[in-house]
Design an enzyme around this catalytic site. Structure first.
Site, PDB file in Angstrom:
ATOM      1  N   CYS A 119       0.818  -1.226   0.000  1.00  0.00           N
ATOM      2  CA  CYS A 119       0.000   0.000   0.000  1.00  0.00           C
ATOM      3  C   CYS A 119       0.850   1.274   0.000  1.00  0.00           C
ATOM      4  CB  CYS A 119      -0.935  -0.028   1.190  1.00  0.00           C
ATOM      5  SG  CYS A 119      -1.727  -1.613   1.328  1.00  0.00           S
ATOM      6  N   HIS A 259      -3.441   6.723   2.934  1.00  0.00           N
ATOM      7  CA  HIS A 259      -3.849   5.376   2.530  1.00  0.00           C
ATOM      8  C   HIS A 259      -5.160   5.042   3.239  1.00  0.00           C
ATOM      9  CE1 HIS A 259      -4.020   1.228   1.739  1.00  0.00           C
ATOM     10  NE2 HIS A 259      -3.489   0.803   2.875  1.00  0.00           N
ATOM     11  N   ASN A 289     -10.228  -0.822   1.235  1.00  0.00           N
ATOM     12  CA  ASN A 289      -8.777  -0.675   1.089  1.00  0.00           C
ATOM     13  C   ASN A 289      -8.363  -1.219  -0.277  1.00  0.00           C
ATOM     14  OD1 ASN A 289      -6.011  -0.977   1.143  1.00  0.00           O
ATOM     15  ND2 ASN A 289      -5.937  -1.843   3.208  1.00  0.00           N
TER      16      ASN A 289
END
Ligand code: ACO
Length: 337
Positions: A119, A259, A289
């Site tokens: 990520c 993020h 996510n």
């Protein structure tokens, strides 16, 4: 942290994103296992996510995001010098996503490769592009961050599979001919000693002459509590380091584009910075996510929806498997999206 004094300045000239059409809500997930919209939403801030379907995969999403970014940058595919894709959930280990996107774009035989920084992927590729452009090696670089998590989740594991979504974001960066550097500070790091917090083993099968073959499914495994503690500790610390490197105070930066892993993690970072809600870009409610794609999707969609005004400045931050993390303070010019 790299020494920016000797580098040719970098301009962020276009951003774009793409999410798949299929929406899966928390209520939909109750058909798979014992969970509830209330449990998922209160712990994560997620209400729904998008998943690829049919033949669609991270390459298709990345390609569409790339098309949007190069259009905004007013760059033709044949003008690109390099493509770097960041992905931790690619459809194939090879050919790489970047090679497939090079071919789909008709970008010519420029170098193209993938990196795995989970990520933190977009921020890692941004630092790499800065080195290439800064050294005068390349002038126009396409960065693509794309992940197809849905095909790598264990759909019996309610602790992990509730979190993820699919999507892609892209960014075009180039030599800044006006001499203004859009990277005010950037810092990427990794700590392999805590890599077991988040894993995706590609175990495969050995030769049957060596040992009996057994089914070994490929699934994301996560220690959610440790990832959570890691993120709320490390990200504020590195935001502080970047603010110091940029010689800026938190209140001088216009936006936080974090993020999108968990709304509670986003709020913990927000509180540390003392930011009001309108300075913090969060779309986790709708996309979950999306790993490497989450920062560029939040950036491009934030501009598109008018949540981010241009020109402005923003803190981008990511963390993920590795464990890796990265923070960048960037200038966002008029017209990038
Ligand atoms: N629905 C209902 N109950 C559940 C669910 C669910 N979906 N998932 C777990 N539970 C239960 C567990 O079984 C457990 O029950 P028990 O106490 O009877 O044993 C209880 O809820 C608590 O489970 P925990 O796993 O301890 O839940 P936690 O409060 O830690 O929340 C979560 C889990 C939301 C995953 C949290 O740990 C988190 O968000 N961590 C950060 C994860 C993250 O940021 N990941 C991104 C990684 S980086 C990247 O993006 C790749």
């Amino acid at each position: 942290m790299s020494n920016k004094n000797k580098l040719i300045p970098l301009k962020i000239s276009g951003v774009g994103y793409c999410v798949p059409e299929t929406v899966i809500t928390n209520d939909d997930l109750t058909k798979l296992y014992d969970t509830s919209d209330e449990w998922i939403y209160t712990r994560t801030g997620i209400r729904e996510r998008r998943f690829v379907s049919g033949e669609e995969n991270a390459i298709d999403l990345g390609y569409k995001a790339a098309l949007n970014a190069i259009k905004k940058a007013n760059v033709k595919p044949e003008e690109l010098d390099l493509i770097i894709a960041a992905s931790s959930a690619p459809p194939n280990l090879y050919p790489s996503i970047a090679c497939r996107i090079q071919e789909k774009l008709g970008a010519g035989k420029i170098p193209a490769f993938d990196i795995t920084a989970a990520c933190s992927g977009l921020i890692y590729t941004l630092e790499m592009a800065r080195a290439y452009i800064g050294a005068g090696l390349y002038k126009k670089i396409l960065l693509v961050a794309t992940d197809n998590n849905s095909r790598l989740c264990d759909w019996t594991d309610r602790g992990v599979s509730i979190l993820f979504g699919d999507g892609a974001g892209a960014m075009v960066v180039e030599e800044a001919e006006d001499g203004v550097d859009d990277i005010l500070a950037i810092n990427i790091k990794a700590d392999g000693s805590i890599g077991e917090y988040l894993t995706l083993p590609l175990t495969g099968q050995n030769c049957p002459l060596v040992e009996p073959c057994e089914e070994k499914p490929v699934h994301i495994k996560m220690n959610g509590k440790e990832v959570y503690k890691f993120a709320v500790r490390i990200i504020p610390e590195y935001i502080d380091k970047c603010l110091e490197a940029a010689n800026m105070k938190a209140e001088e930066v216009d936006y936080l584009i974090p993020h999108q892993a968990n709304q509670r993690i986003i709020e913990a970072i927000q509180q540390r910075l003392g930011y009001s809600d309108n300075k913090v870009i969060s779309n986790i409610k709708y996309y979950g996510n999306t790993s490497a794609a989450s920062v560029p999707i939040a950036l491009a969609e934030g501009v598109e929806k008018g949540k981010i005004k241009l020109p402005s400045t923003a803190i981008l931050c990511g963390f993920g498997a590795g464990m890796t993390w990265g923070v960048a303070i960037v200038r966002l010019r008029e017209g990038i999206c």
